[in-house]
Enzyme design. Sequence first.
Site, PDB file in Angstrom:
ATOM      1  N   GLY A  24      -5.637 -40.557 -10.905  1.00  0.00           N
ATOM      2  CA  GLY A  24      -6.679 -40.678 -11.962  1.00  0.00           C
ATOM      3  C   GLY A  24      -6.110 -39.901 -13.189  1.00  0.00           C
ATOM      4  NE  ARG A  25      -3.912 -42.716 -17.024  1.00  0.00           N
ATOM      5  CZ  ARG A  25      -2.891 -42.785 -17.721  1.00  0.00           C
ATOM      6  NH1 ARG A  25      -2.817 -42.831 -18.913  1.00  0.00           N
ATOM      7  NH2 ARG A  25      -1.673 -43.244 -17.228  1.00  0.00           N
ATOM      8  N   GLY A  26      -7.688 -37.810 -17.003  1.00  0.00           N
ATOM      9  CA  GLY A  26      -8.938 -37.556 -17.733  1.00  0.00           C
ATOM     10  C   GLY A  26      -8.492 -36.800 -19.499  1.00  0.00           C
ATOM     11  N   GLY A  27      -9.211 -36.150 -19.825  1.00  0.00           N
ATOM     12  CA  GLY A  27      -9.017 -35.793 -21.311  1.00  0.00           C
ATOM     13  C   GLY A  27      -8.014 -34.738 -21.310  1.00  0.00           C
ATOM     14  CG  MET A  28      -8.204 -31.079 -20.912  1.00  0.00           C
ATOM     15  SD  MET A  28      -8.610 -29.333 -20.426  1.00  0.00           S
ATOM     16  CE  MET A  28      -9.499 -29.444 -18.806  1.00  0.00           C
ATOM     17  CB  ALA A  29      -4.455 -33.164 -16.452  1.00  0.00           C
ATOM     18  CB  VAL A  31      -4.592 -36.181 -10.587  1.00  0.00           C
ATOM     19  CG1 VAL A  31      -4.282 -35.661  -9.395  1.00  0.00           C
ATOM     20  CG2 VAL A  31      -5.696 -35.393 -11.446  1.00  0.00           C
ATOM     21  CE  LYS A  46      -6.497 -32.055 -12.691  1.00  0.00           C
ATOM     22  NZ  LYS A  46      -7.939 -31.906 -12.810  1.00  0.00           N
ATOM     23  CG  ASP A 139     -14.505 -28.655 -17.343  1.00  0.00           C
ATOM     24  OD1 ASP A 139     -15.645 -29.117 -17.815  1.00  0.00           O
ATOM     25  OD2 ASP A 139     -13.620 -29.453 -17.381  1.00  0.00           O
TER      26      ASP A 139
END
Length: 751
Positions: A24-29, A31, A46, A139
């Site tokens: 998966g991926r998000g705003g900062m990293a 995985v 990550k 967070d």
Amino acid sequence: MNTLQLDRLGPALAGRYTLDRELGRGGMATVYLADDLKHRRKVAIKVLHPELGSLLGPDRFIREIQIAASLNHPHILPLYDSGVAEGLLYYVMPYVRGESLRQKISRETQLSIAEAIDIVRQVASALEYAHVHGLIHRDIKPENILLHEGEAMVADFGIALGLASGEGRKRGSGGEERLTGTGITLGTPHYMSPEQSAGERTLDARSDVYSLACVLYELLAGEPPYTGPSAQAVIAKRFTDPIPRVRRLRATVSPAMEQAIMKALATSPADRFPSAATFIEALTAPAGEQPRSPSVAVLPFRNLSTDPENEFFADGITEDVIAQLSKIRSLKVISRTSVMQFKNREQSLREIGATLEVATLLEGSVRRAGDRVRIVAQLIDAEADQHLWAETYDRQLTDIFAIQTDVALQIASALEAELSPDERKRIHRKPTSDVRAYQLYLKGRQYYSRYTAESIQQGIEYFRKAIAVDPDYALAHTGLALTYAELAAGEGGAPVRPDEAYREAKQAIARALALDSQLGEAHSVLALLKFTRDFDWAGAEEEFKLALELSPGAADIYDHYGWLCAALERWDEALVLVKRAQELDPLMHRADVATTLLRAGRNQEALEAALGCVELDDFARGRSTLGWAYMKNGMLAQGLAELEQAAALAPENVMFRAQLGQAYAMAGKTADARDMLRQLEQLSQERYVSPYHMAYVYTGLGETDRAMDYLERAFEERAGSVYGIKGSFLFTSLHSHPRFQALLRKMNLLP
């Protein structure tokens, strides 16, 4: 991370980790699933986006990661390793074979209360441990809570803190923290504490408590406390809007639990719980309370008959089932006025249950043809949308009362509500043996409940017709008495003089009680007459107590009893009673709660309650109450605007116009006040205008003797709400007047 970057990272980690696939991926990293070659285990790696890594720098990142890696707690996902590979910053965690809390609630929409509390308790345990060790998460959100074999684990401890402590931090346009040039927010707006939104550098445990409360709110209500089209909109709401009550979306949340959530969501950290542990203590304390009473709202039965005239018959079935259930003390039953607002419902059953604050709903249909009637009824768990009981009745019309009795008993059984022998006996009692009288009575109730001068008169006519068909029909006599009693003590729209109305009411209620002394509704009307007309306060209270013994779930009885206590300035008792009325009839009695708070001098609370009134419904009394709440809090312009709107919404109602005239005078707008006085005097040449309402304007103008003239006339005529002058905030300036004191003695309100 693109394929080129993945190609860079793979060889750099060779010999230690083998990258398998992206998780998966998000705003900062981003995985990745990987194999830990040394320890022969699956891990999650990550990798921070390159722009973040370059802004933060490897040395600072590693220092912050080392702090987080020192945490050792069963509900904190540990950090195995960290480092720099080909300029990319990464850290290594265990691979959890499960799902994130976000994935769970996306799949299930809403968790049970017990499961939600259990997850939050585990997260709070992790937070408390970290806070003791000097680390704030910053967070907390569903994405950072992982679930594995029934256990919750918090991920990414120290990462947001490490980023925020790096170079290049600034505040975004919405107050959130960003890394310069990246447009990436540190923290998530829907869960971010107000102080973090404002860009404060120094945060403490209370910031994480706020975020955890946001997560719990979403688990219970299906959405975070504040939502909006953008991060800026969400953050703006957090600073400007009141905290939305979770019980409006989830009725089964206990008041004590809601109170704990509201405290944890306070805008100021000083008003929150000091730690995650104390938040959990407050949340779990209600577990020791007595179980909440079973609750039900009977939604308006749908008319499936071809003749639209039978609409009144379907409504009558609804009201009678409510009346039957209201005789059961252990059952919370929502009153008619609130449920009728869902007659042409567009909301889901869950939304209706949350609005009415009940766990179950009864819905059904009525089809009538000749002397046959078919009724379908089904009891539904509002939260789970599951059927608890259903039945179809295809009977002769003469069996209608047996059907109503059976429905009430079946609901009580399905909800495991305790039923005493006396309650069961009252439920089995047949009100009349003549179905024609019953149908006329239903029409009378239908017209009366519209509350216009014309419809009330039609209601009286139908009640009289029902009595003509069955002179021994006690409920018809009670309906006639209540109509006249409320006309006499009404708010300015009465088509008859109050003394005439009281005379009719007393005759009707005496006959009703002679026919059936076990009617709670009849004893309540008698109590109303005893204190509004006879000023027999002790006698009225005895009747109210008896009425509640016979009909413990009737909202109007609690409300009228509250009127009596307010007239006697027994404020605490009055508030308990009107709040109970509101609980049983959530969309009806809010204005009475706000008015009672005003009478008690609790002006700020009254303003909050009055704002809640108009939020739900834009009606004249709500606007009037809000207007006086503003006036009593020194906000004259706002108060006048609301009172003007009330008068505009109900132009035929003298009371609102008279109160507006009084407010004009109090605000120094003497010319407007005198103009209103002239209008009322002219109107009195055409119709009855209560002297009680005329007294409002003269009191505002400071003409105390003229005000007393009209109050004394109101006493003689038993006009308007004269019974309540002792506790009325509109006549405070008259309290020391000798004639006012003498009047109170005549009303048995002073020794």
